[in-house]
Design an enzyme around this catalytic site. Structure first.
Site, mmCIF file in Angstrom:
data_model
loop_
_atom_site.group_PDB
_atom_site.id
_atom_site.type_symbol
_atom_site.label_atom_id
_atom_site.label_comp_id
_atom_site.label_asym_id
_atom_site.label_seq_id
_atom_site.Cartn_x
_atom_site.Cartn_y
_atom_site.Cartn_z
ATOM 1 N N GLY A 287 10.660 -23.004 33.722
ATOM 2 C CA GLY A 287 9.486 -22.830 32.856
ATOM 3 C C GLY A 287 8.720 -21.575 33.222
ATOM 4 O O GLY A 287 7.538 -21.466 32.889
ATOM 5 N N GLN A 296 5.808 -15.087 39.493
ATOM 6 C CA GLN A 296 6.431 -14.804 38.198
ATOM 7 C C GLN A 296 6.170 -13.370 37.714
ATOM 8 O O GLN A 296 6.155 -13.106 36.522
ATOM 9 C CB GLN A 296 5.963 -15.848 37.178
ATOM 10 C CG GLN A 296 6.444 -17.248 37.577
ATOM 11 C CD GLN A 296 5.840 -18.384 36.770
ATOM 12 O OE1 GLN A 296 5.286 -18.181 35.707
ATOM 13 N NE2 GLN A 296 5.950 -19.594 37.297
ATOM 14 N N CYS A 451 1.654 -51.744 32.570
ATOM 15 C CA CYS A 451 1.919 -50.930 31.385
ATOM 16 C C CYS A 451 3.199 -51.477 30.766
ATOM 17 O O CYS A 451 3.858 -52.325 31.366
ATOM 18 C CB CYS A 451 2.078 -49.450 31.724
ATOM 19 S SG CYS A 451 3.586 -49.104 32.611
HETATM 20 N N1 LIG Z 1 9.213 -29.526 42.201
HETATM 21 C C1 LIG Z 1 9.945 -28.866 41.281
HETATM 22 N N2 LIG Z 1 11.109 -29.387 40.844
HETATM 23 C C2 LIG Z 1 11.859 -28.744 39.918
HETATM 24 N N3 LIG Z 1 11.521 -27.565 39.396
HETATM 25 C C3 LIG Z 1 10.384 -26.990 39.791
HETATM 26 C C4 LIG Z 1 9.527 -27.601 40.749
HETATM 27 N N4 LIG Z 1 8.461 -26.793 40.943
HETATM 28 C C5 LIG Z 1 8.646 -25.732 40.126
HETATM 29 N N5 LIG Z 1 9.801 -25.837 39.429
HETATM 30 C C6 LIG Z 1 10.384 -24.874 38.449
HETATM 31 O O1 LIG Z 1 9.841 -23.596 38.674
HETATM 32 C C7 LIG Z 1 9.076 -23.182 37.539
HETATM 33 C C8 LIG Z 1 7.850 -22.419 37.999
HETATM 34 O O2 LIG Z 1 7.063 -23.270 38.784
HETATM 35 P P1 LIG Z 1 5.610 -22.897 39.216
HETATM 36 O O3 LIG Z 1 5.046 -24.048 39.945
HETATM 37 O O4 LIG Z 1 5.641 -21.572 39.887
HETATM 38 O O5 LIG Z 1 4.928 -22.601 37.837
HETATM 39 P P2 LIG Z 1 4.220 -23.515 36.779
HETATM 40 O O6 LIG Z 1 3.861 -22.547 35.721
HETATM 41 O O7 LIG Z 1 3.122 -24.321 37.390
HETATM 42 O O8 LIG Z 1 5.347 -24.490 36.223
HETATM 43 P P3 LIG Z 1 5.149 -25.939 35.565
HETATM 44 O O9 LIG Z 1 4.018 -25.838 34.580
HETATM 45 O O10 LIG Z 1 6.463 -26.216 34.915
HETATM 46 O O11 LIG Z 1 4.845 -26.884 36.694
HETATM 47 C C9 LIG Z 1 8.741 -24.474 36.807
HETATM 48 O O12 LIG Z 1 8.470 -24.253 35.441
HETATM 49 C C10 LIG Z 1 9.991 -25.275 37.029
HETATM 50 O O13 LIG Z 1 11.011 -24.871 36.141
#
Ligand SMILES: Nc1ncnc2c1ncn2[C@@H]1O[C@H](COP(=O)(O)OP(=O)(O)OP(=O)(O)O)[C@@H](O)[C@H]1O
Length: 478
Positions: A287, A296, A451
């Site tokens: 994401g 990012q 729930c």
């Molecule tokens: N605990 C996790 N498990 C799986 N994927 C993760 C996890 N943390 C982050 N990601 C992946 O890394 C991306 C970037 O994470 P980050 O926390 O830097 O940004 P974010 O914008 O807060 O993302 P999100 O809104 O999806 O939590 C996420 O969108 C996801 O795809």
């Protein structure tokens, strides 16, 4: 009720064989989804549309499926009457559904006919046209450039009148584009990214890295299940949970503070790549969105990309946050995202915004990759459709089936709770008010959360446990 399903225009412009495969795939997907509602529902495939015929009692459920299944541009709702070729009856029924649409507008009547009739299509059109002109307040008939087209079909003895046009999701039927593994944190971004890949016809599996919170895992499972059941339930997909607590510890031991965030993402990608390899999957999804947070920036995304040979899709790469939140609102994941705990904060202190490749290599060389290997080995895969059973059997918070003196709190929204009330005494505190309200309750009592599926209650019971409340369990009647 009959529905006429029109396909996404990008499907219609494909070459013959590809178009045929896509229509067949959509037909198959609808068959799987609609037969789960009732196997009396009839589905007929044509070269440019699909028709669905259902008993009235299933109309709402069928509508929901058509609105949420990728590949559908729009669907028309058709009401059917047994008029034969009785012109008066045809005109009456067509007018009943269309008179209000032609008020003050020019119109034309178009009829399609199939079968043996005493009248021709143009005789029917003329009769219905003059009936509508007489009974309505239109601006007249315009055969060339009408503002409103009144359409219906007479198939044998059945009159089909179109009463509604509703947009679908668009996109491609799931199953046409192979599989991806989506890194799912349960926040706004990863839920929207996963939705977008599903909508594009990609079978989307989920991978979650548990950084140390049982509630987070339950929450992510819940939103993955939600997304799948709304938009992707025509195909079985997997949910993979990877225990990442020790990886985080190893990052703390080996990595400079400013490189911890990027390192964590690199390790998630490395672990995802290994698991995707075993699953025969070519692409990962995140994401991430350029410039949204420090990990990012373009440079840092490039540093993250360095660790994998897999294709990494970032559907949100150039989207602005308000656009992302708007989609989350539309697809219903906002509420989940807002309730999701953040476990990453600690690792994102003073992050580097424009990392250096050589410095990253130095930082990465101090990391013990056996720890990552072990995390991957210990990962657990379950089919998404088994998540409810899984959460209920491996529940971190105790589940009971009789209240035994404890107070039951129904955490469903008020409307849901009053629609299907519990048959025992309870109080209703919707889940989004629970955190604020729970501390005000009499803490000498024992409480049970309820729930419908037992997932949300488990999630919130775990939050409350994490917040230090021990008088909380989950209620799941037999
Ligand atoms: N605990 C996790 N498990 C799986 N994927 C993760 C996890 N943390 C982050 N990601 C992946 O890394 C991306 C970037 O994470 P980050 O926390 O830097 O940004 P974010 O914008 O807060 O993302 P999100 O809104 O999806 O939590 C996420 O969108 C996801 O795809």
């Amino acid at each position: 009720m009959k529905f006429i399903v029109k396909l996404f225009p990008e499907i219609m412009i494909k070459g013959g064989p590809v178009k045929k495969r896509m229509i067949n795939m959509l037909n198959e997907n609808l068959r799987t989804l609609l037969f789960r509602i009732d196997d009396s529902i009839e589905i007929k495939r044509f070269f440019d549309k699909i028709e669905v015929q259902t008993k009235d009692e299933f109309t709402d459920s069928v509508r929901k499926v058509l609105q949420q299944t990728p590949g559908i541009e729009q669907y028309l709702e058709v009401v059917q009457y047994e008029t034969g070729d009785d012109l008066e009856a045809i005109a009456e029924k067509v007018a009943e559904h269309n008179l209000n649409l032609i008020n003050g507008k020019t119109f034309v009547v178009r009829a399609k006919r199939n079968g043996e009739h005493q009248v021709t299509s143009s005789e029917i059109e003329r009769f219905v046209g003059s009936y509508m002109y007489k009974h309505g307040e239109s601006a007249g008939v315009d055969l060339r450039n009408p503002e409103v087209k009144v359409e219906f079909e007479l198939i044998q003895n059945t009159l089909n009148v179109i009463t509604k046009r509703q947009s679908g999701l668009g996109g491609f039927p799931i199953g046409m584009q192979g599989d991806v593994l989506s890194l799912m944190s349960g926040g706004f971004d990863s839920t929207v990214a996963s939705y977008l890949t599903m909508k594009r016809g990609i079978k989307t599996h989920f991978i979650f890295f548990n950084l140390g919170g049982a509630a987070h895992e339950v929450g992510v499972k819940q939103v993955a299940l939600y997304l799948w059941s709304q938009f992707g339930a025509s195909h079985r997909v997997q949910f993979i949970s990877v225990p990442f607590e020790e990886v985080v510890e190893e990052i703390f031991r080996s990595t400079h503070e400013s490189y911890m965030g990027v390192t964590l993402k690199r390790l998630m990608i490395m672990a995802s790549e290994k698991i995707a390899e075993v699953m025969g999957i070519d692409a990962l999804v995140t994401g991430e969105s350029v410039a949204q947070v420090s990990s990012q920036t373009l440079r840092n995304l490039a540093i993250i990309d360095e660790v994998s040979n897999k294709l990494i899709l970032r559907p949100l790469a150039t989207m602005n946050k308000p656009e992302i939140v708007k989609i989350a609102d539309k697809i219903g994941t906002r509420e989940f995202a807002e309730n999701m705990p953040e476990y990453c904060g600690v690792i994102s202190k003073n992050p580097v915004t424009n990392g250096s490749f050589s410095r990253m290599a130095k930082e990465a060389s101090r990391f013990d990759y056996d720890v990552l290997e072990k995390a991957v080995e210990q990962s657990i895969t379950i089919p998404v459709d088994k998540i409810i059973e899984d959460v209920n059997t491996t529940a971190p918070v105790e589940v009971v089936n009789t209240p035994d003196g404890a107070i039951v709190i129904d955490i469903r929204r008020e409307s849901e709770a009053s629609h299907a009330p519990l048959d025992i005494e309870n109080v209703n505190i919707p889940f989004n008010e629970l955190n604020r309200t729970y501390k005000k309750l009499d803490q000498s009592q024992q409480y049970l959360l309820y729930c419908e599926k037992g997932v949300m209650s488990q999630l919130h019971a775990q939050y409350l446990r994490d917040a230090g409340f021990e008088n909380i369990r989950v209620y799941r009647p037999k």
